[in-house]
Motif scaffolding. Structure first.
Motif, PDB file in Angstrom:
ATOM      1  N   MET A   1       8.260  52.817  40.760  1.00  0.00           N
ATOM      2  CA  MET A   1       9.494  52.952  39.993  1.00  0.00           C
ATOM      3  C   MET A   1      10.730  53.032  40.892  1.00  0.00           C
ATOM      4  SD  MET A   1       9.104  56.915  38.672  1.00  0.00           S
ATOM      5  CE  MET A   1      10.360  56.738  37.457  1.00  0.00           C
ATOM      6  N   LEU A   2      10.547  53.292  42.174  1.00  0.00           N
ATOM      7  CA  LEU A   2      11.673  53.350  43.106  1.00  0.00           C
ATOM      8  C   LEU A   2      11.927  52.009  43.802  1.00  0.00           C
ATOM      9  CD1 LEU A   2      11.034  56.789  44.856  1.00  0.00           C
ATOM     10  CD2 LEU A   2      12.678  56.273  43.039  1.00  0.00           C
ATOM     11  N   LEU A   3      10.992  51.083  43.676  1.00  0.00           N
ATOM     12  CA  LEU A   3      11.071  49.815  44.406  1.00  0.00           C
ATOM     13  C   LEU A   3      11.505  48.698  43.468  1.00  0.00           C
ATOM     14  CD1 LEU A   3       7.758  50.266  46.410  1.00  0.00           C
ATOM     15  CD2 LEU A   3      10.094  50.579  47.261  1.00  0.00           C
TER      16      LEU A   3
ATOM     17  N   ALA B   1      10.728  64.474  31.006  1.00  0.00           N
ATOM     18  CA  ALA B   1      10.567  65.933  31.006  1.00  0.00           C
ATOM     19  C   ALA B   1       9.164  66.288  31.490  1.00  0.00           C
ATOM     20  CB  ALA B   1      10.799  66.484  29.605  1.00  0.00           C
ATOM     21  N   GLY B   2       9.079  67.307  32.330  1.00  0.00           N
ATOM     22  CA  GLY B   2       7.789  67.768  32.831  1.00  0.00           C
ATOM     23  C   GLY B   2       7.271  67.010  34.033  1.00  0.00           C
ATOM     24  N   GLU B   3       8.031  66.045  34.536  1.00  0.00           N
ATOM     25  CA  GLU B   3       7.647  65.331  35.758  1.00  0.00           C
ATOM     26  C   GLU B   3       8.627  65.678  36.859  1.00  0.00           C
ATOM     27  OE1 GLU B   3       6.659  61.233  35.537  1.00  0.00           O
ATOM     28  OE2 GLU B   3       5.693  61.425  33.588  1.00  0.00           O
ATOM     29  N   TYR B   4       8.125  65.654  38.104  1.00  0.00           N
ATOM     30  CA  TYR B   4       8.925  66.098  39.241  1.00  0.00           C
ATOM     31  C   TYR B   4       8.683  65.184  40.428  1.00  0.00           C
ATOM     32  CZ  TYR B   4       8.716  70.207  36.304  1.00  0.00           C
ATOM     33  OH  TYR B   4       8.788  71.046  35.229  1.00  0.00           O
ATOM     34  N   TRP B   5       9.684  65.080  41.291  1.00  0.00           N
ATOM     35  CA  TRP B   5       9.511  64.381  42.555  1.00  0.00           C
ATOM     36  C   TRP B   5       8.736  65.291  43.483  1.00  0.00           C
ATOM     37  CZ3 TRP B   5      10.344  59.535  41.950  1.00  0.00           C
ATOM     38  CH2 TRP B   5      11.373  59.070  41.153  1.00  0.00           C
ATOM     39  N   ALA B   6       7.808  64.735  44.238  1.00  0.00           N
ATOM     40  CA  ALA B   6       7.009  65.521  45.177  1.00  0.00           C
ATOM     41  C   ALA B   6       7.909  66.286  46.135  1.00  0.00           C
ATOM     42  CB  ALA B   6       6.047  64.613  45.947  1.00  0.00           C
ATOM     43  N   GLU B   7       8.989  65.679  46.567  1.00  0.00           N
ATOM     44  CA  GLU B   7       9.915  66.320  47.498  1.00  0.00           C
ATOM     45  C   GLU B   7      10.484  67.613  46.917  1.00  0.00           C
ATOM     46  OE1 GLU B   7      10.014  61.913  48.494  1.00  0.00           O
ATOM     47  OE2 GLU B   7       9.856  63.121  46.688  1.00  0.00           O
ATOM     48  N   ASP B   8      10.630  67.680  45.580  1.00  0.00           N
ATOM     49  CA  ASP B   8      11.170  68.875  44.942  1.00  0.00           C
ATOM     50  C   ASP B   8      10.131  69.994  44.858  1.00  0.00           C
ATOM     51  OD1 ASP B   8      13.615  67.645  44.590  1.00  0.00           O
ATOM     52  OD2 ASP B   8      13.149  66.972  42.567  1.00  0.00           O
ATOM     53  N   LEU B   9       8.859  69.632  44.794  1.00  0.00           N
ATOM     54  CA  LEU B   9       7.793  70.623  44.674  1.00  0.00           C
ATOM     55  C   LEU B   9       7.378  71.202  46.022  1.00  0.00           C
ATOM     56  CD1 LEU B   9       5.603  68.777  42.027  1.00  0.00           C
ATOM     57  CD2 LEU B   9       7.179  70.683  41.633  1.00  0.00           C
ATOM     58  N   GLU B  10       7.480  70.384  47.065  1.00  0.00           N
ATOM     59  CA  GLU B  10       7.063  70.832  48.396  1.00  0.00           C
ATOM     60  C   GLU B  10       7.922  72.012  48.840  1.00  0.00           C
ATOM     61  OE1 GLU B  10       7.341  67.201  50.643  1.00  0.00           O
ATOM     62  OE2 GLU B  10       5.509  66.426  49.732  1.00  0.00           O
ATOM     63  N   GLY B  11       7.261  73.071  49.280  1.00  0.00           N
ATOM     64  CA  GLY B  11       7.960  74.272  49.723  1.00  0.00           C
ATOM     65  C   GLY B  11       8.149  75.313  48.637  1.00  0.00           C
TER      66      GLY B  11
ATOM     67  N   PHE C   1      12.742  54.761  52.216  1.00  0.00           N
ATOM     68  CA  PHE C   1      13.439  55.807  51.471  1.00  0.00           C
ATOM     69  C   PHE C   1      14.489  55.210  50.555  1.00  0.00           C
ATOM     70  CE2 PHE C   1      11.920  57.974  55.278  1.00  0.00           C
ATOM     71  CZ  PHE C   1      11.327  59.094  54.722  1.00  0.00           C
ATOM     72  N   VAL C   2      14.673  55.872  49.418  1.00  0.00           N
ATOM     73  CA  VAL C   2      15.678  55.489  48.433  1.00  0.00           C
ATOM     74  C   VAL C   2      16.576  56.701  48.200  1.00  0.00           C
ATOM     75  CG1 VAL C   2      16.015  54.837  46.007  1.00  0.00           C
ATOM     76  CG2 VAL C   2      14.150  53.837  47.312  1.00  0.00           C
ATOM     77  N   GLU C   3      17.864  56.463  48.040  1.00  0.00           N
ATOM     78  CA  GLU C   3      18.779  57.554  47.707  1.00  0.00           C
ATOM     79  C   GLU C   3      18.394  58.126  46.349  1.00  0.00           C
ATOM     80  OE1 GLU C   3      21.293  59.015  49.309  1.00  0.00           O
ATOM     81  OE2 GLU C   3      21.196  57.722  51.080  1.00  0.00           O
ATOM     82  N   ARG C   4      18.347  59.432  46.257  1.00  0.00           N
ATOM     83  CA  ARG C   4      17.999  60.107  45.006  1.00  0.00           C
ATOM     84  C   ARG C   4      18.916  59.651  43.860  1.00  0.00           C
ATOM     85  NH1 ARG C   4      15.335  65.006  43.650  1.00  0.00           N
ATOM     86  NH2 ARG C   4      14.878  65.308  45.839  1.00  0.00           N
ATOM     87  N   ALA C   5      20.175  59.438  44.146  1.00  0.00           N
ATOM     88  CA  ALA C   5      21.131  59.022  43.110  1.00  0.00           C
ATOM     89  C   ALA C   5      20.765  57.667  42.507  1.00  0.00           C
ATOM     90  CB  ALA C   5      22.541  58.985  43.688  1.00  0.00           C
ATOM     91  N   ALA C   6      20.035  56.834  43.242  1.00  0.00           N
ATOM     92  CA  ALA C   6      19.647  55.508  42.751  1.00  0.00           C
ATOM     93  C   ALA C   6      18.320  55.539  41.988  1.00  0.00           C
ATOM     94  CB  ALA C   6      19.550  54.530  43.916  1.00  0.00           C
ATOM     95  N   ALA C   7      17.645  56.672  42.014  1.00  0.00           N
ATOM     96  CA  ALA C   7      16.336  56.786  41.365  1.00  0.00           C
ATOM     97  C   ALA C   7      16.504  56.918  39.851  1.00  0.00           C
ATOM     98  CB  ALA C   7      15.584  57.994  41.906  1.00  0.00           C
ATOM     99  N   PRO C   8      15.561  56.359  39.103  1.00  0.00           N
ATOM    100  CA  PRO C   8      15.630  56.524  37.650  1.00  0.00           C
ATOM    101  C   PRO C   8      15.338  57.974  37.274  1.00  0.00           C
ATOM    102  CG  PRO C   8      13.572  55.467  38.262  1.00  0.00           C
ATOM    103  CD  PRO C   8      14.394  55.584  39.514  1.00  0.00           C
ATOM    104  N   PRO C   9      15.859  58.425  36.133  1.00  0.00           N
ATOM    105  CA  PRO C   9      15.556  59.801  35.728  1.00  0.00           C
ATOM    106  C   PRO C   9      14.077  59.937  35.380  1.00  0.00           C
ATOM    107  CG  PRO C   9      16.770  58.648  34.006  1.00  0.00           C
ATOM    108  CD  PRO C   9      16.719  57.732  35.188  1.00  0.00           C
ATOM    109  N   LEU C  10      13.527  61.095  35.669  1.00  0.00           N
ATOM    110  CA  LEU C  10      12.127  61.357  35.355  1.00  0.00           C
ATOM    111  C   LEU C  10      12.008  61.931  33.944  1.00  0.00           C
ATOM    112  CD1 LEU C  10      10.925  63.022  38.664  1.00  0.00           C
ATOM    113  CD2 LEU C  10      10.349  60.747  37.822  1.00  0.00           C
TER     114      LEU C  10
END
Length: 159
Positions: free
Chosen positions: A27-29, A87-97, A76-85
Motif C-alpha cells: 500500500m506504500l508502493l 481503525a484498529g490498524e497501526y504502522w509497525a513503527e508506531d508500535l515498536e517501543g 522509505f516513504v514519508e508518513r504524510a504520503a501514506a494512505p490512512p489506515l
C-alpha cells in the motif's frame, strides 16, 4: 518518526532497472510515489506484480547495474504520503517501543518489533509473542506508548 519502511530493494528484474521488492508494504508502493533510499529520493515510474510481490522501476535507475548498487537497501516513504489506515490498524513503527502491560498494570516489556506470522502479526515482547487480535490486545494508545493485553488469553500467570 516521519518515515515508514516500505520494503527493501531485491534482485533485478529484467534489464531496464526494474527490481523485486522484499518485505514489501504494497500500500506504500504506488506509481509516482517518492521513495527515499539512503540520502537519495527516487520516483516510482513503473509498478508491476502484486502487493505481496511488487516489481518497481525508479527514475534514474536505468539498468541492472544500478539496481545491484541499491540491492539490500531499505525503501522509505514519508508518513504524510501514506494512505490512512483503517481503525484498529497501526504502522509497525508506531508500535515498536511501546510498553506492554496487563490490564492490572503489570509491565511485560517493550515491543521490539512486529513479527509477521502465517495467521496474523504478533508483537515481539522479549520472549513473548502477542498476536495482534482483539482477544489478546485489549487497547493500544500510540500517544501514551502503551499497549494493554489480556494475560489469561496469552497463558501467562497473573501477578
Amino acid at each position: 518518526m516521519s518515515l515508514l519502511n516500505a520494503g527493501r530493494v531485491g534482485r533485478p528484474h529484467g534489464l531496464d532497472g526494474s527490481f523485486h521488492v522484499t518485505r514489501p508494504r504494497g500500500m506504500l508502493l504506488t506509481l509516482g510515489c517518492a521513495l527515499r533510499i539512503g540520502d537519495d529520493v527516487f520516483e516510482i515510474v513503473r509498478r508491476a506484480g502484486t502487493d505481496d510481490r511488487p516489481i518497481l522501476r525508479l527514475r534514474g535507475v536505468d539498468d541492472r547495474a544500478g539496481v545491484e548498487t541499491l540491492r539490500g537497501e531499505d525503501l522509505f516513504v514519508e508518513r504524510a504520503a501514506a494512505p490512512p489506515l483503517p481503525a484498529g490498524e497501526y504502522w509497525a513503527e508506531d508500535l515498536e517501543g511501546c510498553i506492554v502491560v496487563t490490564a492490572d498494570g503489570r509491565e511485560l516489556g517493550a515491543v521490539a518489533r512486529l513479527r509477521p506470522l502465517p495467521s496474523c502479526e504478533a508483537l515481539e515482547v522479549g520472549d513473548l509473542l502477542v498476536p495482534m487480535v482483539g482477544d489478546a490486545v485489549l487497547s493500544v494508545d500510540i500517544d501514551a506508548r502503551r499497549i494493554v493485553v489480556d494475560p489469561g488469553f496469552l497463558g501467562i500467570e497473573a501477578s
